[in-house]
Design an enzyme around this catalytic site. Structure first.
Site, short mmCIF file in Angstrom:
data_model
loop_
_atom_site.label_atom_id
_atom_site.label_comp_id
_atom_site.label_asym_id
_atom_site.label_seq_id
_atom_site.Cartn_x
_atom_site.Cartn_y
_atom_site.Cartn_z
N HIS A 169 0.83 -1.20 0.00
CA HIS A 169 0.00 0.00 0.00
C HIS A 169 0.86 1.26 0.00
O HIS A 169 1.96 1.29 0.56
CB HIS A 169 -0.88 0.04 1.25
CG HIS A 169 -2.17 -0.71 1.12
ND1 HIS A 169 -3.10 -0.43 0.14
CD2 HIS A 169 -2.71 -1.72 1.87
CE1 HIS A 169 -4.15 -1.23 0.28
NE2 HIS A 169 -3.93 -2.03 1.31
N CYS A 193 0.63 3.09 -4.84
CA CYS A 193 0.15 4.36 -5.39
C CYS A 193 -0.06 5.34 -4.26
O CYS A 193 -0.25 4.97 -3.10
CB CYS A 193 -1.11 4.18 -6.22
SG CYS A 193 -2.40 3.21 -5.45
#
Length: 353
Positions: free
Chosen positions: A81, A138
Site C-alpha cells: 500500500h 500508489c
C-alpha cells in the site's frame, strides 16, 4: 562489482486492508535478479508480511547504504500500500503533500515511511554508487478499492494499492488543494524542489494522481506494473534500455486495460539508455539494434544513423530505430556483402565506424 537488493512485499497487513499480489511480486523480482542479472542468494534480502515493519525496512535500507562503495549497485523494490498526507512542520502547514509507503505495522500515528525518510537515507549513497528504486504502490486515489479498467482484454479482478487516510488526516488539507505545490513526493521532488536524485533511479507504478493495480493475471495475483516489468525483462533477456522497457510496460498495461501510466526518473539522460537493474561498466558490449515494437531508442541508435548518413545513405538521425532505419541497415549490409537481416551488431558497427 558488489550488488545488493532489498525486496519488500506485504499482503497481510496488521491493521489495514490486505492485498493479494505483493508476495508474488517479490518472488518475480527475485527470479529476475538471479536468472538474468547474476545476483546470488546472499545478495538479496527479503522482508515480507509481519517482518516488513517500519523499523526493519528502514534498518535494512540504512544497512545497504552504509555498506555501499563507489561502483556498487543496489535495488530497493517495495510492493504494498501507498498513500499521501499533507506535509506538516510542527504546527504549521506547508504547501505540498508527503507521499508514503505503508509497512506491515502501518498506522496514522507515525508508523509509515515518508518520501522524506527515504530521501534522508538515499543522500548517504557515495558518489558513483547507484540505487534503482521500484515502488509498486500508489499515492493517490478516490477512496474506493476497485479500479476501473478500459482495455481490450479483460483479465480478472483488480484492486487499488492506495490506502485512504482517515478523516482527521484528510481534513488537514480539505479545500486547500489549490495551494499545494505542483512538485511533490517521490515522483517529482519535494516541496522545496530539492529531492535528491543524484545517484538513484526511480520507477513508479503510476502517476501521482493514479492508482496502481493489485491484479489477477492468468489466475494469479500480481502487481500489474511488476508483472509486466518482469515479463519484458524475460522476453528481452535484459538486453533493453530503461526507456524502451518503460514504453513496453506502458503499452502492455494500456492494452490490458489498466489505467496507470508508470513513471521513470533518472538524474542523467544516459541512464534512460542503459539497461535496467545493472550498473553499466565501461567495457559493457553495445546492445544489438533491431526493429521491434515499441521501437528501440537512444544515443546508440542516433550514432548508427549519423554514421549511415556520413556513408551517403539518406537517413535522419532522430535516435529511433524505426522501419526506415531498418531498411537502411539492410541496404548497407547488401552493399557491403554482409548477411542482410537489418540487425546492427559488432560487424556492422566495425564497418560503419
Amino acid at each position: 562489482m558488489p550488488r545488493r537488493a532489498l525486496l519488500v512485499g506485504i499482503n497481510d497487513y496488521q491493521k489495514i486492508s490486505d492485498l493479494r499480489g505483493c508476495l508474488n511480486d517479490v518472488s518475480n523480482m527475485r527470479s529476475i535478479l538471479k536468472t538474468y542479472l547474476g545476483f546470488r542468494n546472499n545478495d538479496i534480502r527479503v522482508l515480507s508480511e509481519n517482518r516488513a515493519t517500519k523499523e526493519n525496512i528502514l534498518h535494512r535500507l540504512r544497512w545497504m547504504v552504509k555498506l555501499a562503495r563507489p561502483g556498487d549497485f543496489m535495488i530497493f523494490h517495495f510492493s504494498g500500500h501507498g498513500s499521501q498526507i499533507r506535509d506538516r512542520n510542527g504546527d504549521e502547514l506547508e504547501d505540498g503533500l508527503d507521499e508514503l509507503i505503508c509497512p506491515f505495522d502501518c498506522d496514522w500515528d507515525g508508523r509509515f515511511i515518508l518520501d522524506d525518510d527515504l530521501d534522508e537515507i538515499f543522500r548517504g549513497l557515495p558518489k558513483n554508487a547507484l540505487l534503482e528504486v521500484f515502488l509498486d504502490c500508489c499515492h493517490s486515489g478516490d477512496g474506493t478499492r476497485g479500479i476501473s479498467r478500459t482495455g481490450h482484454q479483460q483479465e480478472h479482478s483488480a484492486a487499488s494499492r492506495y490506502l485512504e487516510p482517515p478523516l482527521d488526516i484528510r481534513f488537514r488539507y480539505e479545500d486547500e488543494e489549490n495551494e499545494l505545490s505542483a512538485t511533490r513526493g517521490f515522483q517529482s521532488g519535494n516541496r522545496s524542489g530539492n529531492r535528491s536524485m543524484q545517484n538513484h533511479i526511480l520507477w513508479s507504478a503510476c502517476q501521482s494522481d493514479q492508482e496502481s493495480a493489485d491484479a489477477c493475471i492468468s489466475g494469479v495475483y500480481n502487481g500489474a506494473f511488476t508483472y509486466y516489468f518482469c515479463k519484458h525483462i524475460r522476453e528481452t533477456g535484459g538486453f533493453v534500455s530503461r526507456r524502451n522497457l518503460l514504453e513496453r510496460i506502458r503499452n502492455s498495461l494500456h492494452h490490458n486495460g489498466y489505467p496507470q501510466y508508470p513513471q521513470l526518473t533518472c538524474a542523467k539522460e544516459a541512464d534512460f539508455e542503459n539497461r535496467p537493474l545493472q550498473f553499466p561498466s565501461s567495457d559493457e558490449p553495445e546492445r544489438l539494434l533491431f526493429l521491434t515494437t515499441p521501437y528501440m531508442r537512444g544515443n546508440d541508435v542516433k550514432k548508427i544513423q549519423q554514421a549511415l548518413a556520413k556513408a551517403g545513405f539518406s537517413i535522419i538521425a532522430d535516435g529511433v530505430f524505426g522501419p526506415h532505419t531498418y531498411e537502411t541497415i539492410r541496404q548497407f549490409q547488401e552493399k557491403n556483402n554482409l548477411a542482410i537481416d537489418g540487425i546492427v551488431g559488432k560487424t556492422v558497427r566495425a564497418m560503419l565506424y
